[in-house]
Design a protein around this motif. Structure first.
Motif, PDB file in Angstrom:
ATOM      1  N   MET A  37     -12.574  -3.177  -0.504  1.00  0.00           N
ATOM      2  CA  MET A  37     -11.208  -3.534  -0.122  1.00  0.00           C
ATOM      3  C   MET A  37     -11.065  -3.557   1.396  1.00  0.00           C
ATOM      4  O   MET A  37     -10.369  -4.421   1.954  1.00  0.00           O
ATOM      5  N   ALA A  38     -11.725  -2.630   2.090  1.00  0.00           N
ATOM      6  CA  ALA A  38     -11.684  -2.620   3.550  1.00  0.00           C
ATOM      7  C   ALA A  38     -12.287  -3.899   4.111  1.00  0.00           C
ATOM      8  O   ALA A  38     -11.748  -4.501   5.049  1.00  0.00           O
ATOM      9  N   ILE A  39     -13.407  -4.332   3.538  1.00  0.00           N
ATOM     10  CA  ILE A  39     -14.042  -5.581   3.980  1.00  0.00           C
ATOM     11  C   ILE A  39     -13.116  -6.765   3.711  1.00  0.00           C
ATOM     12  O   ILE A  39     -12.926  -7.635   4.570  1.00  0.00           O
ATOM     13  N   ASN A  66      -2.359 -10.211 -10.732  1.00  0.00           N
ATOM     14  CA  ASN A  66      -2.315 -11.626 -10.373  1.00  0.00           C
ATOM     15  C   ASN A  66      -0.879 -12.130 -10.211  1.00  0.00           C
ATOM     16  O   ASN A  66      -0.626 -13.044  -9.415  1.00  0.00           O
ATOM     17  N   LEU A  67       0.055 -11.532 -10.933  1.00  0.00           N
ATOM     18  CA  LEU A  67       1.460 -11.925 -10.812  1.00  0.00           C
ATOM     19  C   LEU A  67       2.094 -11.405  -9.530  1.00  0.00           C
ATOM     20  O   LEU A  67       2.790 -12.135  -8.825  1.00  0.00           O
ATOM     21  N   PHE A  68       1.844 -10.124  -9.227  1.00  0.00           N
ATOM     22  CA  PHE A  68       2.606  -9.459  -8.173  1.00  0.00           C
ATOM     23  C   PHE A  68       1.814  -9.179  -6.897  1.00  0.00           C
ATOM     24  O   PHE A  68       2.420  -8.942  -5.854  1.00  0.00           O
ATOM     25  N   PHE A  69       0.482  -9.172  -6.966  1.00  0.00           N
ATOM     26  CA  PHE A  69      -0.318  -8.880  -5.775  1.00  0.00           C
ATOM     27  C   PHE A  69      -1.444  -9.896  -5.614  1.00  0.00           C
ATOM     28  O   PHE A  69      -2.627  -9.542  -5.580  1.00  0.00           O
ATOM     29  N   PRO A  70      -1.092 -11.180  -5.532  1.00  0.00           N
ATOM     30  CA  PRO A  70      -2.134 -12.218  -5.453  1.00  0.00           C
ATOM     31  C   PRO A  70      -3.097 -12.086  -4.277  1.00  0.00           C
ATOM     32  O   PRO A  70      -4.255 -12.506  -4.400  1.00  0.00           O
ATOM     33  N   PRO A  71      -2.696 -11.506  -3.120  1.00  0.00           N
ATOM     34  CA  PRO A  71      -3.667 -11.418  -2.019  1.00  0.00           C
ATOM     35  C   PRO A  71      -4.925 -10.634  -2.369  1.00  0.00           C
ATOM     36  O   PRO A  71      -6.001 -10.920  -1.843  1.00  0.00           O
ATOM     37  N   VAL A  72      -4.808  -9.614  -3.253  1.00  0.00           N
ATOM     38  CA  VAL A  72      -5.979  -8.800  -3.597  1.00  0.00           C
ATOM     39  C   VAL A  72      -6.441  -9.055  -5.027  1.00  0.00           C
ATOM     40  O   VAL A  72      -7.278  -8.331  -5.551  1.00  0.00           O
ATOM     41  N   ALA A  73      -5.902 -10.079  -5.652  1.00  0.00           N
ATOM     42  CA  ALA A  73      -6.234 -10.360  -7.049  1.00  0.00           C
ATOM     43  C   ALA A  73      -7.728 -10.605  -7.287  1.00  0.00           C
ATOM     44  O   ALA A  73      -8.248 -10.176  -8.323  1.00  0.00           O
ATOM     45  N   PRO A  74      -8.474 -11.267  -6.374  1.00  0.00           N
ATOM     46  CA  PRO A  74      -9.897 -11.474  -6.651  1.00  0.00           C
ATOM     47  C   PRO A  74     -10.664 -10.183  -6.912  1.00  0.00           C
ATOM     48  O   PRO A  74     -11.525 -10.125  -7.798  1.00  0.00           O
ATOM     49  N   LEU A  75     -10.362  -9.141  -6.148  1.00  0.00           N
ATOM     50  CA  LEU A  75     -11.082  -7.880  -6.309  1.00  0.00           C
ATOM     51  C   LEU A  75     -10.709  -7.181  -7.614  1.00  0.00           C
ATOM     52  O   LEU A  75     -11.578  -6.788  -8.402  1.00  0.00           O
TER      53      LEU A  75
END
Length: 390
Positions: free
Chosen positions: A163-165, A234-243
């Motif tokens: 997540m830091a990366i 994916n609904l509410f936190f799309p910026p970190v959804a890939p992880l």
């Protein structure tokens, strides 16, 4: 004859990297050697520190001046990183955000979310242990970093390397080296960092609190959990959804019962390869000329502050919860709310077991520890959304 040998040996020496070895190189070689020592002698996360430490050592062994145009002496390792060889592509896998989701896939395939499902109130500890992120962010801004850089530095306090990366590459990619080194180094050194803070903030009686056995979590719950979480993220936190999506996919492979071979691959062979690539990529960024500067040292110091405040806020959150709970929780598990899975949970268990050899907190500590993964994801998502890098 002997007079002629002097210039000969000087010329021969000039073709090696020895004449270009600086005090900075020596310092960083000692740093790398210390990491390897801690991994081997103290068993501090050897899967991380051996690779990072070894690569740090090699990255600071200067090569001959002809390695690059213009005669600049850099290590053979960094030359390969720059020009496009094995280490170049290792680093590109990190920089292009390929490695972090694959790590989450492997972590998900190794993780049992049962402790968090069985005692959902411990999720609060996963949120409470992330004060360090915002303390470090504020301090970094006061130290002169931009707001985006401060956000990237703050995420070190989430104790989640991938997540830091991920956040750093979105907010401040030029800081990837020092931030990733600080995040992974402090994660590995948590057995040194956390216990003094935990003992300082708790009494002996609190450290000896035993907790009731958690209920058994059914198979249907474990299968539904990754699907529900993936949809929510994916609904509410799309910026970190890939992880988080890859984390949940790995967990679904583990829990569904029909993809055992894929789960074993993700958690075993694939994960081992990814860790090797990641540690080499991180260690190769630790060249003295780039690492030994004021900003890097400040980032490392702020990372330590973030870890200390995160540990402290988790313990204090647990103590506050005990004011309202009939069945008290051991405050030591609050420190596991930092997302370093399972390192932080293991530290909580060890400190409690030292006070009471009959006290086994590892399963209880895994609840807030796993919740910390989501806490870091939410914190990272908020930073990316607010700083316009979603």
């Amino acid at each position: 004859m002997f007079d002629q040998l002097g210039p000969f040996f000087q010329a021969l020496l000039a073709q090696t990297g020895a004449v270009h070895l600086s005090w900075g190189n020596v310092v960083m070689i000692l740093v790398g050697a210390t990491m390897v020592y801690l991994a081997i002698a103290k068993h501090y996360e050897p899967l991380l520190l051996v690779g990072i430490g070894f690569s740090c050592i090699v990255a600071n062994v200067p090569g001959p001046p002809d390695d690059v145009p213009g005669g600049q002496a850099i290590s053979a390792l960094l030359y390969v990183v720059k020009e496009g060889g094995l280490f170049h592509y290792a680093y590109e896998g990190v920089a292009k955000l390929i490695i972090p989701p694959l790590i989450f896939l492997g972590v998900g395939a190794m993780t049992d979310f049962g402790p968090m499902i069985a005692n959902p109130r411990l999720v609060i500890l996963g949120a409470g242990a992330h004060l360090g992120i915002f303390v470090a962010l504020i301090l970094a801004k006061l130290c002169g970093f931009t707001l985006a850089e401060a956000g990237a530095i703050g995420i070190i306090g989430g104790a989640d390397g991938p997540m830091a990366i991920f956040v750093t590459m979105k907010l401040a990619p030029h800081l990837l080296g020092p931030i990733s080194v600080a995040a992974y180094s402090y994660m590995a050194l948590m057995p040194l960092i956390q216990p003094p803070v935990m003992r300082l903030l708790t009494t002996k009686a609190e450290r000896q609190i035993t907790m009731k056995q958690l209920r058994t979590v059914g198979k249907a719950e474990k299968i539904a959990f990754p699907i529900v979480i993936a949809v929510i993220v994916n609904l509410f936190f799309p910026p970190v959804a890939p992880l988080i999506t890859m984390l949940m996919l790995g967990n679904l492979l583990k829990e569904c019962g029909v993809t055992e071979r894929l789960a074993k691959t993700a958690a075993g062979g694939l994960m081992n390869v990814i860790v090797l690539v990641l540690t080499v990529a991180i260690g190769s960024t630790m060249a003295a000329d780039k690492f030994l500067n004021w900003n890097t040292l400040l980032i490392v110091l702020l990372g330590l502050v973030a870890f200390v405040f995160g540990t402290a806020s988790g313990v204090i959150t647990a103590k506050v919860m005990n004011l309202f709970l009939k069945d008290k929780i051991n405050p030591l598990i609050g420190s596991a709310g930092i997302a370093s899975v399972p390192i932080a949970a293991r530290v909580s268990h060890i400190v409690a077991n030292q006070e009471n050899p009959k006290n086994f907190l590892i399963y209880h500590a895994m609840g807030p520890n796993l919740a910390g993964v989501f806490g870091t994801a939410i914190s990272g998502g908020i930073l990316l959304a607010l700083l316009g890098a979603g």
